[in-house]
Design an enzyme around this catalytic site. Structure first.
Site, PDB file in Angstrom:
ATOM      1  NE  ARG A   1     -20.284 -61.436  67.742  1.00  0.00           N
ATOM      2  CZ  ARG A   1     -19.543 -60.644  68.511  1.00  0.00           C
ATOM      3  NH1 ARG A   1     -18.569 -59.933  67.994  1.00  0.00           N
ATOM      4  NH2 ARG A   1     -19.787 -60.554  69.808  1.00  0.00           N
TER       5      ARG A   1
ATOM      6  CG  ASP B   1     -21.863 -53.976  70.153  1.00  0.00           C
ATOM      7  OD1 ASP B   1     -21.379 -53.607  71.239  1.00  0.00           O
ATOM      8  OD2 ASP B   1     -21.217 -54.566  69.277  1.00  0.00           O
TER       9      ASP B   1
ATOM     10  CG  ASN C   1     -20.711 -51.261  74.603  1.00  0.00           C
ATOM     11  OD1 ASN C   1     -20.401 -51.450  73.431  1.00  0.00           O
ATOM     12  ND2 ASN C   1     -19.814 -51.006  75.530  1.00  0.00           N
ATOM     13  CE  LYS C   2     -18.424 -57.777  74.317  1.00  0.00           C
ATOM     14  NZ  LYS C   2     -18.967 -59.035  73.770  1.00  0.00           N
TER      15      LYS C   2
HETATM   16  O1  MRU Z   1     -18.104 -58.809  71.186  1.00  0.00           O
HETATM   17  P1  MRU Z   1     -17.345 -57.669  70.574  1.00  0.00           P
HETATM   18  O2  MRU Z   1     -15.904 -57.681  70.887  1.00  0.00           O
HETATM   19  O3  MRU Z   1     -17.637 -57.535  69.090  1.00  0.00           O
HETATM   20  O4  MRU Z   1     -17.981 -56.404  71.282  1.00  0.00           O
HETATM   21  C1  MRU Z   1     -17.480 -55.140  71.017  1.00  0.00           C
HETATM   22  C2  MRU Z   1     -18.093 -54.101  71.844  1.00  0.00           C
HETATM   23  O5  MRU Z   1     -18.946 -54.339  72.667  1.00  0.00           O
HETATM   24  C3  MRU Z   1     -17.709 -52.709  71.547  1.00  0.00           C
HETATM   25  O6  MRU Z   1     -17.733 -51.947  72.713  1.00  0.00           O
HETATM   26  C4  MRU Z   1     -18.754 -52.188  70.577  1.00  0.00           C
HETATM   27  O7  MRU Z   1     -18.760 -52.955  69.415  1.00  0.00           O
HETATM   28  C5  MRU Z   1     -18.587 -50.789  70.287  1.00  0.00           C
HETATM   29  S1  MRU Z   1     -17.509 -50.646  68.968  1.00  0.00           S
HETATM   30  C6  MRU Z   1     -16.705 -49.501  68.526  1.00  0.00           C
END
Ligand code: MRU
Length: 362
Positions: free
Chosen positions: A95, A246, A256-257
């Protein structure tokens, strides 16, 4: 944190077998609690890529255990170094966006220069240390973030409404979470909170995973559609936005997401504080401009076209769109530093800027 009242971490070494790492397979949550055994670099690669584990800190810790498997697999091999380096590259490619992954793999690689004979044990010990440190970072984020919630409560004398996006909870980490750590701290200290949980399409980490952990901890919460946040903010229903990250750049841009940026825009427009739980393992000091420099993961279109849920005791996937319609699945976006009120790190809270980060991390 707790599931059915029992304390859990998201990843651990199997009790009677040090060569097996166990995880909660998050694809089945909230409907089933599936524990999966990981035994090889390939198992770890698939678990990260296909999101059996997810969330930036957890991906990093899982990859650290993956490097331990690489050392085990190559131990008697003439090509030891070559194999471990190739495994590192493979794990990092699982990833691309969360910097914790490369951070943890590179941390393990630095041990390569030591005596190769002691490597599997050394890498295992280091993976366990990375895990322990990750827990501590989240605990400290809770400690530093708690006063933000307490202050709002003291002013408003009613439950504090917090909006969060995706899952930056303990299931994205090892324990406590990043964005959720101050929420758990506040709840545990008797401050009434209520959490608006963005469902977070397409994989619904909010609706499935954040809602699950908050429910297990007894925290009042409401799941909302991804587009509801702006409306709630306009009507005074959100006191604070708390999200994870992230990858955060040295100038404070926060990746972030997907959808986080829109929440930050709406928060700015409504004068609502927007804070990010940002452990140092998610800060990429090597880059400055998040929009130009952070690789945004593009995932498969089936995640957008299909939706998963439970029916009559079985987990099912159903088609949502016309089968022929193409879909695009950008997994993350970047919130520019100017929209971020502050970064809550394990060293304290700082402005989302180079100056703010330097003060805390020199
Ligand atoms: O695609 P994911 O589920 O790995 O994405 C997670 C997120 O975006 C979280 O908000 C991010 O990792 C912050 S984690 C504590």
């Amino acid at each position: 944190m707790k599931i059915n009242g029992k304390h859990h971490h998201t990843i651990w070494l199997k009790d009677d077998d040090e060569q097996v790492v166990q995880i909660i397979d998050q694809r089945a949550l909230p409907h089933e609690l599936v524990i999966e055994d990981l035994k090889s670099v390939d198992d770890v690669f698939i678990a990260i890529k296909d999101m059996h584990v997810r969330g930036a800190p957890l991906i990093g810790v899982t990859a650290a255990f993956g490097m331990y498997f690489a050392a085990l697999e190559a131990f008697d091999n003439q090509e030891f170094t070559k194999y471990v380096i190739a495994s590192a590259e493979k794990l990092k490619s699982a990833r691309p966006t969360a910097v914790n992954l490369a951070w943890a793999v590179d941390y393990q690689l630095t041990l390569l220069s030591n005596n190769p004979k002691s490597l599997p044990a050394t890498l295992l010990e280091n993976a366990l240390t990375i895990k322990k440190e990750s827990i501590e970072r989240c605990r400290k984020i809770g400690e530093y973030g708690f006063p933000l919630i307490e202050k709002i409560y003291k002013k408003k004398h009613r439950p504090v409404n917090i909006l969060t996006h995706c899952n930056a909870g303990w299931l994205a980490c090892i324990d406590y979470g990043t964005a959720t750590a101050p929420i758990y701290a506040a709840h545990d200290k008797g401050i009434p909170v209520h959490v608006w949980v963005d469902e977070t399409r397409p994989r619904n980490q909010g609706a499935r995973i954040t809602a699950f952990e908050l429910k297990e901890h007894g925290i009042p919460h409401t799941v909302i559609t991804d587009n509801a946040g702006g409306h709630l903010m306009q009507h005074g229903e959100v006191d604070l936005v708390l999200v994870g990250t992230d990858r955060t750049t040295r100038d404070g841009d926060v990746c972030n997401k997907i959808g986080t940026y829109l929440k930050a825009l709406a928060a700015k427009d409504n004068g609502i504080p927007f804070y990010v739980g940002a452990p140092s393992s998610s800060i990429d000091f090597s880059i400055s401009d998040g929009i130009k420099e952070i690789p945004i993961e593009l995932r498969g279109e089936e995640e957008v076209k299909y939706i998963q849920g439970e029916h009559d005791g079985t987990i099912k996937k159903v088609l949502l769109t016309p089968a022929e319609s193409p879909a695009a699945n950008y997994a993350f976006d970047v919130t520019p530093a100017r929209l971020v009120t502050g970064l809550i790190t394990e060293q304290g809270i700082c402005e989302a800027s180079r100056r703010g980060l330097i003060k805390l991390f020199h």
